[in-house]
Design a protein around this motif. Structure first.
Motif, PDB file in Angstrom:
ATOM      1  N   THR A 160      66.144  24.847 -49.094  1.00  0.00           N
ATOM      2  CA  THR A 160      66.553  24.680 -50.765  1.00  0.00           C
ATOM      3  C   THR A 160      64.447  24.950 -50.936  1.00  0.00           C
ATOM      4  O   THR A 160      64.296  25.356 -51.534  1.00  0.00           O
ATOM      5  N   ASP A 214      61.624  29.851 -49.222  1.00  0.00           N
ATOM      6  CA  ASP A 214      61.262  31.364 -50.202  1.00  0.00           C
ATOM      7  C   ASP A 214      62.471  32.022 -50.386  1.00  0.00           C
ATOM      8  O   ASP A 214      63.154  32.295 -49.180  1.00  0.00           O
ATOM      9  N   HIS A 215      63.386  32.470 -51.718  1.00  0.00           N
ATOM     10  CA  HIS A 215      64.375  33.019 -51.657  1.00  0.00           C
ATOM     11  C   HIS A 215      64.299  33.622 -52.931  1.00  0.00           C
ATOM     12  O   HIS A 215      63.527  32.777 -53.942  1.00  0.00           O
ATOM     13  N   ASP A 216      64.401  34.906 -53.671  1.00  0.00           N
ATOM     14  CA  ASP A 216      64.619  35.788 -54.557  1.00  0.00           C
ATOM     15  C   ASP A 216      66.372  35.863 -55.049  1.00  0.00           C
ATOM     16  O   ASP A 216      66.935  35.604 -54.151  1.00  0.00           O
ATOM     17  N   TYR A 248      68.652  33.344 -55.556  1.00  0.00           N
ATOM     18  CA  TYR A 248      69.431  32.694 -55.175  1.00  0.00           C
ATOM     19  C   TYR A 248      69.003  31.409 -56.063  1.00  0.00           C
ATOM     20  O   TYR A 248      67.599  31.230 -55.653  1.00  0.00           O
ATOM     21  N   THR A 305      74.853  38.168 -49.073  1.00  0.00           N
ATOM     22  CA  THR A 305      74.448  37.032 -49.117  1.00  0.00           C
ATOM     23  C   THR A 305      74.646  36.324 -47.727  1.00  0.00           C
ATOM     24  O   THR A 305      73.653  35.405 -47.107  1.00  0.00           O
ATOM     25  N   MET A 350      71.253  36.936 -46.158  1.00  0.00           N
ATOM     26  CA  MET A 350      70.165  35.908 -46.457  1.00  0.00           C
ATOM     27  C   MET A 350      70.323  34.706 -46.389  1.00  0.00           C
ATOM     28  O   MET A 350      69.631  33.822 -45.931  1.00  0.00           O
ATOM     29  N   LEU A 351      71.282  33.668 -46.040  1.00  0.00           N
ATOM     30  CA  LEU A 351      70.850  32.646 -45.801  1.00  0.00           C
ATOM     31  C   LEU A 351      71.441  32.489 -44.290  1.00  0.00           C
ATOM     32  O   LEU A 351      70.436  31.480 -43.166  1.00  0.00           O
ATOM     33  N   GLN A 377      69.515  34.609 -42.400  1.00  0.00           N
ATOM     34  CA  GLN A 377      67.959  34.404 -41.839  1.00  0.00           C
ATOM     35  C   GLN A 377      67.303  33.053 -42.514  1.00  0.00           C
ATOM     36  O   GLN A 377      65.955  32.814 -42.036  1.00  0.00           O
ATOM     37  N   LEU A 378      67.459  32.855 -43.169  1.00  0.00           N
ATOM     38  CA  LEU A 378      66.777  31.504 -44.248  1.00  0.00           C
ATOM     39  C   LEU A 378      67.082  30.010 -42.929  1.00  0.00           C
ATOM     40  O   LEU A 378      66.190  29.538 -42.663  1.00  0.00           O
ATOM     41  N   GLN A 383      65.326  31.562 -39.939  1.00  0.00           N
ATOM     42  CA  GLN A 383      63.241  30.743 -40.331  1.00  0.00           C
ATOM     43  C   GLN A 383      63.068  29.749 -39.751  1.00  0.00           C
ATOM     44  O   GLN A 383      61.975  29.381 -39.399  1.00  0.00           O
TER      45      GLN A 383
END
Length: 418
Positions: free
Chosen positions: A64, A67-69, A71, A118, A121-122, A124-125, A128
Protein backbone atom coordinates in the motif's frame (compact mmCIF):
# COMPACT_ATOMS: atom_id res chain seq x y z
CA UNK A 1 -24.84 18.57 -71.91
CA UNK A 2 -28.02 20.23 -70.66
CA UNK A 3 -29.55 16.85 -69.80
CA UNK A 4 -26.27 15.76 -68.21
CA UNK A 5 -26.24 18.74 -65.84
CA UNK A 6 -29.95 18.37 -65.08
CA UNK A 7 -29.31 14.81 -63.90
CA UNK A 8 -26.13 15.74 -62.01
CA UNK A 9 -27.74 18.74 -60.25
CA UNK A 10 -30.81 16.70 -59.33
CA UNK A 11 -28.67 14.01 -57.69
CA UNK A 12 -26.50 16.63 -55.98
CA UNK A 13 -29.35 18.72 -54.56
CA UNK A 14 -31.32 15.70 -53.42
CA UNK A 15 -28.38 14.28 -51.45
CA UNK A 16 -26.97 17.53 -50.08
CA UNK A 17 -30.38 18.58 -48.70
CA UNK A 18 -30.96 15.20 -47.03
CA UNK A 19 -30.65 14.58 -43.30
CA UNK A 20 -28.17 11.76 -43.97
CA UNK A 21 -25.70 14.24 -45.52
CA UNK A 22 -25.87 16.42 -42.41
CA UNK A 23 -25.20 13.34 -40.29
CA UNK A 24 -22.22 12.47 -42.52
CA UNK A 25 -20.78 15.94 -41.97
CA UNK A 26 -21.28 15.87 -38.21
CA UNK A 27 -20.32 12.20 -37.68
CA UNK A 28 -16.53 12.73 -37.24
CA UNK A 29 -17.10 15.51 -34.72
CA UNK A 30 -19.71 13.48 -32.83
CA UNK A 31 -17.35 10.48 -32.74
CA UNK A 32 -14.45 12.72 -31.66
CA UNK A 33 -16.51 14.17 -28.82
CA UNK A 34 -17.67 10.69 -27.85
CA UNK A 35 -14.11 9.32 -27.64
CA UNK A 36 -12.96 12.42 -25.77
CA UNK A 37 -15.61 12.11 -23.08
CA UNK A 38 -15.15 8.34 -22.97
CA UNK A 39 -11.45 8.92 -22.32
CA UNK A 40 -12.27 11.42 -19.59
CA UNK A 41 -14.61 8.93 -17.95
CA UNK A 42 -12.04 6.14 -18.34
CA UNK A 43 -9.58 8.20 -16.29
CA UNK A 44 -12.09 8.11 -13.45
CA UNK A 45 -12.05 4.36 -12.97
CA UNK A 46 -15.01 2.80 -11.17
CA UNK A 47 -12.51 0.55 -9.31
CA UNK A 48 -10.98 3.00 -6.82
CA UNK A 49 -10.92 1.37 -3.40
CA UNK A 50 -8.98 -1.89 -3.19
CA UNK A 51 -8.40 -3.90 -0.03
CA UNK A 52 -5.06 -5.65 0.45
CA UNK A 53 -4.74 -8.77 2.64
CA UNK A 54 -1.76 -10.98 3.34
CA UNK A 55 -0.86 -13.44 6.11
CA UNK A 56 2.32 -11.39 6.30
CA UNK A 57 0.90 -8.02 7.38
CA UNK A 58 4.20 -6.26 6.64
CA UNK A 59 3.89 -7.39 3.02
CA UNK A 60 0.40 -5.89 2.73
CA UNK A 61 1.56 -2.60 4.30
CA UNK A 62 4.57 -2.45 1.99
CA UNK A 63 2.30 -2.87 -1.03
CA UNK A 64 0.00 0.00 0.00
CA UNK A 65 3.02 2.31 0.40
CA UNK A 66 4.07 1.96 -3.23
CA UNK A 67 3.57 4.92 -5.56
CA UNK A 68 0.13 4.81 -7.20
CA UNK A 69 -2.47 7.25 -8.52
CA UNK A 70 -6.27 7.10 -8.73
CA UNK A 71 -6.47 4.10 -6.36
CA UNK A 72 -7.01 3.89 -2.62
CA UNK A 73 -5.41 0.85 -0.99
CA UNK A 74 -6.47 -0.32 2.45
CA UNK A 75 -4.86 -3.08 4.55
CA UNK A 76 -7.47 -5.66 5.60
CA UNK A 77 -6.84 -7.79 8.69
CA UNK A 78 -8.49 -10.97 7.39
CA UNK A 79 -9.83 -12.47 4.21
CA UNK A 80 -13.24 -12.91 5.79
CA UNK A 81 -13.41 -9.19 6.59
CA UNK A 82 -12.40 -8.38 3.00
CA UNK A 83 -15.22 -10.58 1.71
CA UNK A 84 -17.76 -8.82 3.95
CA UNK A 85 -16.63 -5.34 2.92
CA UNK A 86 -16.69 -6.35 -0.74
CA UNK A 87 -20.21 -7.74 -0.28
CA UNK A 88 -21.27 -4.50 1.45
CA UNK A 89 -19.73 -2.52 -1.45
CA UNK A 90 -17.27 -0.81 0.89
CA UNK A 91 -14.54 -2.15 -1.39
CA UNK A 92 -14.49 -2.32 -5.18
CA UNK A 93 -12.11 -5.30 -5.05
CA UNK A 94 -9.57 -6.90 -2.75
CA UNK A 95 -6.11 -8.32 -3.38
CA UNK A 96 -4.68 -11.33 -1.56
CA UNK A 97 -0.86 -11.36 -1.48
CA UNK A 98 1.31 -14.39 -0.77
CA UNK A 99 5.09 -14.66 -0.55
CA UNK A 100 7.11 -17.79 -1.23
CA UNK A 101 10.85 -17.35 -0.80
CA UNK A 102 11.65 -14.34 -3.04
CA UNK A 103 8.53 -14.59 -5.25
CA UNK A 104 5.31 -12.63 -4.69
CA UNK A 105 1.92 -13.61 -6.08
CA UNK A 106 -1.41 -11.82 -5.96
CA UNK A 107 -5.02 -12.73 -6.62
CA UNK A 108 -7.76 -10.15 -7.20
CA UNK A 109 -11.30 -10.77 -6.02
CA UNK A 110 -14.14 -8.68 -7.45
CA UNK A 111 -17.83 -9.05 -8.26
CA UNK A 112 -17.20 -7.99 -11.85
CA UNK A 113 -14.20 -7.50 -14.11
CA UNK A 114 -11.81 -4.85 -12.80
CA UNK A 115 -10.59 -4.13 -16.34
CA UNK A 116 -7.22 -4.43 -18.03
CA UNK A 117 -5.97 -1.05 -16.75
CA UNK A 118 -6.37 -2.04 -13.09
CA UNK A 119 -4.91 -5.50 -13.65
CA UNK A 120 -1.84 -4.08 -15.40
CA UNK A 121 -1.35 -1.50 -12.62
CA UNK A 122 -1.52 -4.15 -9.88
CA UNK A 123 0.84 -6.42 -11.85
CA UNK A 124 3.37 -3.58 -12.20
CA UNK A 125 3.23 -2.68 -8.51
CA UNK A 126 3.65 -6.31 -7.50
CA UNK A 127 6.59 -6.75 -9.88
CA UNK A 128 8.16 -3.56 -8.52
CA UNK A 129 7.87 -4.79 -4.95
CA UNK A 130 9.30 -8.19 -5.90
CA UNK A 131 12.29 -6.58 -7.68
CA UNK A 132 12.98 -4.33 -4.67
CA UNK A 133 12.87 -7.31 -2.29
CA UNK A 134 15.26 -9.36 -4.42
CA UNK A 135 17.61 -6.38 -4.77
CA UNK A 136 17.83 -6.02 -0.99
CA UNK A 137 18.66 -9.73 -0.63
CA UNK A 138 21.68 -9.42 -2.91
CA UNK A 139 22.74 -6.10 -1.40
CA UNK A 140 21.73 -3.67 -4.15
CA UNK A 141 20.64 -0.14 -3.35
CA UNK A 142 17.54 1.46 -4.89
CA UNK A 143 19.78 3.61 -7.10
CA UNK A 144 21.55 0.51 -8.41
CA UNK A 145 18.23 -1.18 -9.10
CA UNK A 146 17.03 1.89 -11.03
CA UNK A 147 20.27 1.88 -13.00
CA UNK A 148 19.82 -1.77 -13.95
CA UNK A 149 16.23 -1.12 -15.02
CA UNK A 150 17.09 1.92 -17.12
CA UNK A 151 16.30 1.13 -20.78
CA UNK A 152 18.80 1.69 -23.57
CA UNK A 153 18.18 4.69 -25.84
CA UNK A 154 17.49 4.20 -29.54
CA UNK A 155 16.91 7.01 -32.02
CA UNK A 156 16.61 7.14 -35.78
CA UNK A 157 18.01 9.70 -38.18
CA UNK A 158 16.76 10.27 -41.70
CA UNK A 159 19.62 10.85 -44.14
CA UNK A 160 20.13 11.64 -47.81
CA UNK A 161 23.06 11.39 -50.22
CA UNK A 162 24.20 13.81 -52.89
CA UNK A 163 25.65 12.84 -56.26
CA UNK A 164 29.12 12.57 -54.76
CA UNK A 165 27.86 10.07 -52.19
CA UNK A 166 28.15 12.44 -49.23
CA UNK A 167 25.60 11.82 -46.48
CA UNK A 168 23.63 14.62 -44.84
CA UNK A 169 21.01 14.57 -42.10
CA UNK A 170 17.42 15.50 -42.84
CA UNK A 171 14.39 16.25 -40.70
CA UNK A 172 12.13 13.23 -40.37
CA UNK A 173 8.43 14.06 -40.76
CA UNK A 174 7.32 10.43 -41.12
CA UNK A 175 5.42 10.31 -37.80
CA UNK A 176 3.19 13.26 -38.67
CA UNK A 177 2.89 12.09 -42.27
CA UNK A 178 1.75 8.65 -41.06
CA UNK A 179 -0.97 10.29 -38.98
CA UNK A 180 -2.12 12.24 -42.05
CA UNK A 181 -1.97 9.02 -44.10
CA UNK A 182 -4.04 7.07 -41.56
CA UNK A 183 -6.64 9.85 -41.46
CA UNK A 184 -6.82 9.95 -45.28
CA UNK A 185 -7.14 6.13 -45.40
CA UNK A 186 -10.01 6.23 -42.91
CA UNK A 187 -11.70 9.06 -44.84
CA UNK A 188 -11.27 7.18 -48.13
CA UNK A 189 -12.69 3.95 -46.69
CA UNK A 190 -15.70 5.73 -45.16
CA UNK A 191 -16.33 7.68 -48.37
CA UNK A 192 -16.04 4.53 -50.51
CA UNK A 193 -18.52 2.59 -48.38
CA UNK A 194 -20.91 5.54 -48.07
CA UNK A 195 -20.95 6.87 -51.60
CA UNK A 196 -20.79 3.45 -53.24
CA UNK A 197 -24.04 2.67 -51.50
CA UNK A 198 -25.53 6.04 -52.51
CA UNK A 199 -24.74 5.78 -56.23
CA UNK A 200 -25.79 2.13 -56.42
CA UNK A 201 -29.03 3.04 -54.65
CA UNK A 202 -29.62 5.95 -57.05
CA UNK A 203 -29.42 3.69 -60.08
CA UNK A 204 -31.12 0.62 -58.60
CA UNK A 205 -34.12 2.60 -57.33
CA UNK A 206 -34.91 3.95 -60.80
CA UNK A 207 -34.42 0.55 -62.35
CA UNK A 208 -36.63 -1.09 -59.73
CA UNK A 209 -39.54 1.27 -60.45
CA UNK A 210 -39.28 0.50 -64.20
CA UNK A 211 -38.90 4.22 -64.93
CA UNK A 212 -35.53 3.63 -66.56
CA UNK A 213 -37.12 2.83 -69.93
CA UNK A 214 -38.81 6.24 -69.94
CA UNK A 215 -35.59 8.02 -68.96
CA UNK A 216 -33.52 6.30 -71.67
CA UNK A 217 -36.12 7.23 -74.27
CA UNK A 218 -35.33 10.91 -73.71
CA UNK A 219 -31.59 10.80 -73.05
CA UNK A 220 -28.61 8.59 -73.81
CA UNK A 221 -27.64 5.86 -71.36
CA UNK A 222 -24.08 7.23 -71.14
CA UNK A 223 -25.42 10.70 -70.32
CA UNK A 224 -27.55 9.28 -67.54
CA UNK A 225 -24.63 7.21 -66.21
CA UNK A 226 -22.15 10.09 -66.15
CA UNK A 227 -24.78 12.46 -64.75
CA UNK A 228 -25.49 10.16 -61.80
CA UNK A 229 -21.77 9.57 -61.24
CA UNK A 230 -20.95 13.28 -61.40
CA UNK A 231 -23.77 14.22 -59.02
CA UNK A 232 -22.62 11.77 -56.36
CA UNK A 233 -18.97 12.81 -56.77
CA UNK A 234 -19.99 16.46 -56.35
CA UNK A 235 -21.61 15.52 -53.04
CA UNK A 236 -18.42 13.74 -51.95
CA UNK A 237 -16.26 16.71 -52.98
CA UNK A 238 -18.59 19.07 -51.10
CA UNK A 239 -18.06 17.01 -47.96
CA UNK A 240 -14.27 17.01 -48.50
CA UNK A 241 -14.25 20.79 -48.99
CA UNK A 242 -16.28 21.30 -45.80
CA UNK A 243 -13.80 19.15 -43.87
CA UNK A 244 -10.89 21.04 -45.42
CA UNK A 245 -12.33 24.42 -44.44
CA UNK A 246 -13.01 23.17 -40.91
CA UNK A 247 -9.45 21.86 -40.56
CA UNK A 248 -7.94 25.15 -41.76
CA UNK A 249 -10.27 27.19 -39.51
CA UNK A 250 -9.58 24.89 -36.56
CA UNK A 251 -5.81 25.15 -37.07
CA UNK A 252 -5.93 28.95 -37.23
CA UNK A 253 -8.07 29.00 -34.10
CA UNK A 254 -6.09 26.51 -31.98
CA UNK A 255 -2.55 26.61 -33.42
CA UNK A 256 -1.18 28.40 -30.32
CA UNK A 257 -2.47 25.74 -27.91
CA UNK A 258 0.23 23.63 -26.22
CA UNK A 259 -1.34 20.35 -27.31
CA UNK A 260 -1.31 21.44 -30.98
CA UNK A 261 2.31 22.60 -30.74
CA UNK A 262 3.28 19.32 -29.10
CA UNK A 263 1.47 17.34 -31.79
CA UNK A 264 3.05 19.19 -34.72
CA UNK A 265 6.42 19.68 -33.01
CA UNK A 266 8.97 21.56 -35.10
CA UNK A 267 7.54 20.23 -38.36
CA UNK A 268 7.07 22.98 -40.92
CA UNK A 269 3.69 23.06 -42.58
CA UNK A 270 5.44 23.82 -45.86
CA UNK A 271 7.11 20.41 -45.76
CA UNK A 272 3.78 18.72 -45.00
CA UNK A 273 1.74 20.67 -47.54
CA UNK A 274 4.17 19.69 -50.26
CA UNK A 275 4.18 16.74 -52.68
CA UNK A 276 3.17 14.28 -49.96
CA UNK A 277 -0.16 15.95 -49.18
CA UNK A 278 -0.85 16.70 -52.85
CA UNK A 279 -0.40 13.05 -53.80
CA UNK A 280 -2.45 11.91 -50.81
CA UNK A 281 -5.33 14.13 -51.96
CA UNK A 282 -5.01 12.85 -55.56
CA UNK A 283 -5.11 9.24 -54.43
CA UNK A 284 -8.16 9.89 -52.22
CA UNK A 285 -10.09 11.58 -55.06
CA UNK A 286 -9.15 8.95 -57.66
CA UNK A 287 -9.92 6.19 -55.17
CA UNK A 288 -13.41 7.56 -54.54
CA UNK A 289 -13.99 7.88 -58.30
CA UNK A 290 -12.78 4.34 -59.06
CA UNK A 291 -14.89 2.67 -56.39
CA UNK A 292 -17.89 4.84 -57.34
CA UNK A 293 -17.66 3.63 -60.96
CA UNK A 294 -17.52 0.01 -59.80
CA UNK A 295 -20.47 0.61 -57.46
CA UNK A 296 -22.48 2.19 -60.29
CA UNK A 297 -21.78 -0.86 -62.46
CA UNK A 298 -22.87 -3.21 -59.68
CA UNK A 299 -25.97 -1.14 -58.90
CA UNK A 300 -27.11 -1.25 -62.53
CA UNK A 301 -27.16 -5.06 -62.41
CA UNK A 302 -29.75 -5.53 -59.65
CA UNK A 303 -33.49 -5.57 -60.22
CA UNK A 304 -34.58 -3.55 -57.19
CA UNK A 305 -33.16 -1.17 -54.61
CA UNK A 306 -33.44 -3.77 -51.84
CA UNK A 307 -30.69 -5.82 -53.49
CA UNK A 308 -28.18 -2.95 -53.53
CA UNK A 309 -26.36 -4.07 -50.38
CA UNK A 310 -25.68 -7.47 -51.97
CA UNK A 311 -24.57 -5.92 -55.26
CA UNK A 312 -21.88 -3.70 -53.72
CA UNK A 313 -20.29 -6.52 -51.69
CA UNK A 314 -17.29 -6.61 -54.11
CA UNK A 315 -16.77 -2.87 -53.54
CA UNK A 316 -16.96 -3.27 -49.76
CA UNK A 317 -14.58 -6.24 -49.62
CA UNK A 318 -12.06 -4.68 -52.01
CA UNK A 319 -11.94 -1.43 -50.06
CA UNK A 320 -11.79 -3.27 -46.74
CA UNK A 321 -8.87 -5.44 -47.90
CA UNK A 322 -6.98 -2.39 -49.20
CA UNK A 323 -7.70 -0.44 -46.01
CA UNK A 324 -6.40 -3.16 -43.67
CA UNK A 325 -3.36 -3.73 -45.88
CA UNK A 326 -2.41 -0.06 -45.61
CA UNK A 327 -3.31 0.28 -41.94
CA UNK A 328 -1.59 -2.79 -40.49
CA UNK A 329 1.06 -3.94 -42.97
CA UNK A 330 2.03 -0.36 -43.82
CA UNK A 331 2.33 0.64 -40.18
CA UNK A 332 4.45 -2.30 -39.00
CA UNK A 333 6.35 -3.24 -42.15
CA UNK A 334 6.41 -0.44 -44.76
CA UNK A 335 9.02 -2.37 -46.78
CA UNK A 336 6.70 -5.37 -47.16
CA UNK A 337 6.75 -6.77 -50.71
CA UNK A 338 2.94 -7.12 -50.77
CA UNK A 339 2.54 -3.44 -49.92
CA UNK A 340 5.06 -2.45 -52.59
CA UNK A 341 3.27 -4.47 -55.27
CA UNK A 342 -0.21 -3.32 -54.24
CA UNK A 343 0.89 0.33 -54.36
CA UNK A 344 0.74 0.01 -58.18
CA UNK A 345 -2.47 -2.04 -58.39
CA UNK A 346 -5.74 -0.09 -58.84
CA UNK A 347 -8.25 -0.52 -56.00
CA UNK A 348 -5.24 -0.93 -53.64
CA UNK A 349 -2.86 1.87 -54.67
CA UNK A 350 -5.11 4.63 -53.26
CA UNK A 351 -4.50 3.18 -49.80
CA UNK A 352 -1.01 1.70 -50.20
CA UNK A 353 1.02 4.37 -52.01
CA UNK A 354 0.36 7.21 -49.49
CA UNK A 355 1.64 4.89 -46.74
CA UNK A 356 4.85 4.28 -48.68
CA UNK A 357 5.25 8.01 -49.32
CA UNK A 358 4.79 8.74 -45.60
CA UNK A 359 7.52 6.24 -44.73
CA UNK A 360 9.83 7.41 -47.56
CA UNK A 361 9.85 3.91 -49.06
CA UNK A 362 8.61 5.27 -52.38
CA UNK A 363 9.88 8.19 -54.44
CA UNK A 364 7.85 10.91 -56.13
CA UNK A 365 8.48 9.24 -59.50
CA UNK A 366 6.99 5.99 -58.14
CA UNK A 367 3.93 7.93 -56.96
CA UNK A 368 3.55 9.51 -60.41
CA UNK A 369 3.66 6.06 -62.06
CA UNK A 370 1.06 4.77 -59.60
CA UNK A 371 -1.21 7.79 -60.21
CA UNK A 372 -0.98 7.32 -63.99
CA UNK A 373 -1.83 3.61 -63.71
CA UNK A 374 -4.75 4.39 -61.41
CA UNK A 375 -6.06 7.19 -63.64
CA UNK A 376 -5.81 5.12 -66.84
CA UNK A 377 -7.52 2.14 -65.22
CA UNK A 378 -10.27 4.38 -63.81
CA UNK A 379 -10.96 5.86 -67.26
CA UNK A 380 -10.93 2.37 -68.79
CA UNK A 381 -13.39 1.02 -66.20
CA UNK A 382 -15.55 4.11 -66.67
CA UNK A 383 -15.75 3.57 -70.44
CA UNK A 384 -16.52 -0.14 -70.02
CA UNK A 385 -19.17 0.60 -67.38
CA UNK A 386 -20.84 3.30 -69.46
CA UNK A 387 -20.89 0.95 -72.47
CA UNK A 388 -22.54 -1.78 -70.42
CA UNK A 389 -24.88 0.62 -68.64
CA UNK A 390 -27.62 0.69 -71.29
CA UNK A 391 -27.79 -3.10 -71.39
CA UNK A 392 -27.50 -3.44 -67.61
CA UNK A 393 -30.40 -1.17 -66.71
CA UNK A 394 -32.69 -2.96 -69.17
CA UNK A 395 -31.83 -6.45 -67.94
CA UNK A 396 -34.11 -7.92 -65.26
CA UNK A 397 -32.49 -11.23 -64.38
CA UNK A 398 -33.57 -13.10 -61.26
CA UNK A 399 -30.52 -15.39 -61.24
CA UNK A 400 -28.10 -12.94 -59.64
CA UNK A 401 -25.56 -10.32 -60.60
CA UNK A 402 -23.27 -12.66 -62.56
CA UNK A 403 -26.11 -13.94 -64.72
CA UNK A 404 -27.32 -10.37 -65.30
CA UNK A 405 -23.81 -9.32 -66.34
CA UNK A 406 -23.57 -12.20 -68.84
CA UNK A 407 -26.94 -11.31 -70.30
CA UNK A 408 -25.87 -7.66 -70.50
CA UNK A 409 -22.73 -8.61 -72.44
CA UNK A 410 -24.83 -10.64 -74.86
CA UNK A 411 -27.21 -7.74 -75.43
CA UNK A 412 -24.33 -5.30 -75.94
CA UNK A 413 -22.68 -7.59 -78.53
CA UNK A 414 -25.93 -7.99 -80.45
CA UNK A 415 -26.46 -4.21 -80.49
CA UNK A 416 -22.90 -3.62 -81.72
CA UNK A 417 -23.42 -6.09 -84.61
CA UNK A 418 -26.46 -4.13 -85.70
Amino acid sequence: MNKFWVIAKDVYKKNVKSVSFLILILAPFIMGAFYYFTGQLADNSSVNKIGVYSENEALAKAFTQLDHDDYEFQVISSKEKAEKELSAEKLDAFLVLTAKEDSFTGKVYAESSVGQTTQIMLQQLLSQMQSTSRAKEIGLTSAEVARLSEPAQLTTQKVSFDKAGNMSAETDHSSLQMIVTNVSAIILFIFVVTYSSIIAQEIASEKGTRIMEVILSSTKAQTHFYGKLTGVLMVALTQLVIYGVMIVFGYQKFKDMDIVKQFIGDTSLESLFGPFLIFSAIFVILGILLYAVLAALCGSLVNKAEDTSKAIIPVTYLSMGAYFLALFVGMFDPQNIALRICSYIPFFSSFAMPVRLANDTASISSAIVSVVILAVFTIFLMLISSGLYKSNVLVYNENGVIAALKQSFTMMKSENKK
